[in-house]
Design an enzyme around this catalytic site. Sequence first.
Site, short mmCIF file in Angstrom:
data_model
loop_
_atom_site.label_atom_id
_atom_site.label_comp_id
_atom_site.label_asym_id
_atom_site.label_seq_id
_atom_site.Cartn_x
_atom_site.Cartn_y
_atom_site.Cartn_z
N VAL A 91 0.91 -1.72 -0.46
CA VAL A 91 -0.59 -0.11 0.14
C VAL A 91 0.83 1.48 -0.07
CG1 VAL A 91 -1.79 1.10 1.23
CG2 VAL A 91 -1.72 -1.07 1.01
N ASP A 96 0.83 21.37 -42.51
CA ASP A 96 1.08 20.97 -43.71
C ASP A 96 0.47 22.24 -44.17
OD1 ASP A 96 -0.42 19.31 -46.08
OD2 ASP A 96 -1.57 20.48 -45.55
N GLU A 127 7.76 6.03 3.23
CA GLU A 127 7.51 5.53 4.10
C GLU A 127 8.08 3.94 4.35
OE1 GLU A 127 4.07 5.26 2.58
OE2 GLU A 127 2.80 7.55 3.03
N ASN A 131 -1.43 8.42 2.18
CA ASN A 131 -1.80 8.21 1.03
C ASN A 131 -3.13 8.68 0.59
OD1 ASN A 131 0.44 6.78 1.04
ND2 ASN A 131 0.75 4.88 0.38
N ASP A 170 -2.46 12.65 1.21
CA ASP A 170 -2.27 13.02 0.06
C ASP A 170 -2.45 13.85 -1.09
OD1 ASP A 170 0.53 12.45 1.14
OD2 ASP A 170 0.58 10.73 -1.08
#
Length: 891
Positions: A278, A325, A700, A725, A729
């Site tokens: 994890v 082009d 971590e 997380n 986070d």
Amino acid sequence: MNFFSQTYLEVIQELNSSKSGLNSSEAQKRLTEYGSNTLPEGKQDNLLTIFIGQFKSPLIYILFIASLIVFIVEETKTDGFIILFVLIFNAVLGTIQEGKAQNTLLALKNIIESNATVLRNNKEVIIKDTDLVPGDILILNEGERIGADARVILSNNLQVDESSLTGESQPVHKITDALNNSKTLTSDQINMIFKGTHIVSGHGMAIVTATGLKTVIGKISKTISEIDSKIPLKAKIAHLSHMIVIGVMVLVVVLFLVGIATGKSVATMFIVVVSLTVSTVPEGLPIVMTLILAQGVWRMSKKNVLVKKLQAVEALGQAKIIAVDKTGTLTKNEMLVKRVYINDKIYNIGGIGYEPSGEVSINDNEINSSDHPDILFMGKIATLNANAKVMFSEDRIKIIGDPTEAALTVFGEKIGFYKNKLEQESVKLAEIPFDYAKKYHATIHNIDNQQFSTFIGAPEVILEKCNKIWGLNNTHSALSPEINTNLHNTLTKMSHDGLRMLACAIAKHPLTSAPVTLNEQSLIFVGFFGLTDSLRPEVYEAMHKAKAAGIKVVMITGDHKITATAIARNIGIYQDGDEILTGQEIDSLTDVELSKVITNVSVFARVSPEHKMHIIKAYQLNGNIVAMTGDGVNDAPSLVAADLGVSMGKIGTEVAKSASDLVLLDDNFGSIISAVEEGRNIYKTIKKVILFLFSTNLGEVITISVAIFLNFPLPLLATHIIWLNLVTDSFLDVGLAMDPKDSNLVNGSSPQNQKHLIDKHMFQRMLMMAITMSIGTLFIFIMFKDTDLLKAQTISLTVLAIFQWFNVWNCRSDTRSLLKTNPFSNKFLIGATFIVIILHLFAIYHPFMQKMLHTVPLTITEWLFIIPMGLAIIIVEEIRKRVFAKPALDI
């Protein structure tokens, strides 16, 4: 079969047909044999398929496995549901953006469905063009779209606009004669007509030689279906995901074995393995990356740039080459009289395309045309001679007739002449339409009871018929050899400037009661018209910005070498010392050989769709990320093959728009540079977020790994890691993703094309941050682990959270000190920081969260000890920025 190299009688015989066409039974038999004159319809994905496709990523697979493990080992299942929610939300965002994209092959089919007039049983009948078969005799009329490839057998001033197929803006006069060269390009096959093009003027007949996939446009559709289009960002994410998988597997196996060897139970180590899995996987990355891309797409939509594929836009930010082009991208595909030569003077005519306004100047000095009888006379001749009409609507300009004559009509209006009013005063008595053999257009008018004739056409033909030259006050003098030589020198010079040259002459004869006749000899030469495809007004500024951004722009066109070079030099693409490659030269080189000589090439002339593919591949072999612009059917394969395809929204064909990744809704070439800026900002922001997420995750991992090797209790539980997380986070990386753009993203050289999202410098920075976090966390954990393990784990969780609160501000810049950065320039990040602080206090002080996360309250004294430790991450990063950082390394 090269039908263009055979006489049309040989072609009729080859196809077992006749000038009277096929009979109904034979046509039905051939329809069964050759199939319908259609292109294969590509399968269009429904929303469910697109939604499922959002999960096809190794990173997503890892997160699914992580959620499954959490479901197995966790009693509450809450964290597992959180991970699944993130994955589903991310997929919904991607589906909304990409759900309505049209399939390229389907668009190819849709744009060319129409009717066709053919001879069946020696009678003219109208059928669906899907029922055309080889051997059918087509009846061709002005304004019609051509339904199949065919060999011309009759041409009465037949002119076809093939710009969408060949890239050439000038209509092609069609002939019936056989061509000698067996390797003639599509653009040079002037006795052939092609599916998907349309007739500008004249009429004729042709025998169908190819239908469906056998046509030129059919071969293009087949090419598109075989192209493996890879988006750079997808490849980088896939590589990053593979590295994560490998890293997780190695780390898990090693630590599991070490744990067992140091006396820990299998059950304990299984929980550790879950924790490490994890902690290693950046759960917030998929959603924040989608949000970054979606935010960029929204900003670009404000600048009239439609993004069809989220991940594709990042490629433009790293593009080193933009292959443009010419027709429709650099130019408007609208002919313009740019220069007029008369009486040894050259007048420059301003304006854009068919818009009837523009200044007249000599030697860069603007003049009033009414004060110059010679330019007035040229305007009058142009208006009398031209038949085309220019019609304006709210969003586009439509011309009826030949584009060249439309340019002459507009020029006359700029000078002050309007055809309807002028012909009321100068009644037209007779006319000879342009003919490929004669190569001129003539009109006869009654002016002051005189037969006044105007001639406009090919200079070599007009000059051949002239023996006098016009002068002021309607005088004229003999066209001496010396004057003739000077005229030819002027003609050559103007032609080398990339202008399409026309000459004009007049004749005057007494008006009698006898039938009007045209005397084609002893004409009076008046002057030259120099025409060009009108450049887009924004091109010059866009070219300047592209150079400032370190991007090389190359021009690809079906035009001849001289014309292409002149236009490229005018807009700044071609510089002295640059090389020019033609399609014929490209044919003699392999892709590898082409990649070695392509570095100094800035113009590619006389190229076909196949050549464009080779050019794109050659640049990619050199490691360049290539963006390709285009608007025609001929551009579709290269738009798909390029790392980023950009098409025009207004004038672009549906094929080009469907094949592209970006569509310029206002056809503004300058929007490409805005897209480059946005692409660079997206790439830079993605790297900021990855730095933040992975430095946290690595911190971590190091913390847990060191604890296991030292035979310590776990400093963090699995629920702690998921909290960090997915909660801490997630808010912070979303706030970081909203960082404002830097002002100098398109100034200076373009960023180095990097194969991976994490480069060496970024990894070193990430490692320094992670080590700082792990040392600080373990230091405090060791102080408390022997007295109160639960409090020690809560403190470890809090220290890591504080490190994240401060570190996210570090990640805003690689080189700029945090003390010199305006914190209020990103209010989203300020808000996110306050939110995660409040949520963390809730996590350690609320009884429900204490039970869920296994936390205990912290005292004021403990907070006063923890917060200064968290500040260490800022001190270490500020030292690095001052000592090691270089501006060129800014993420």
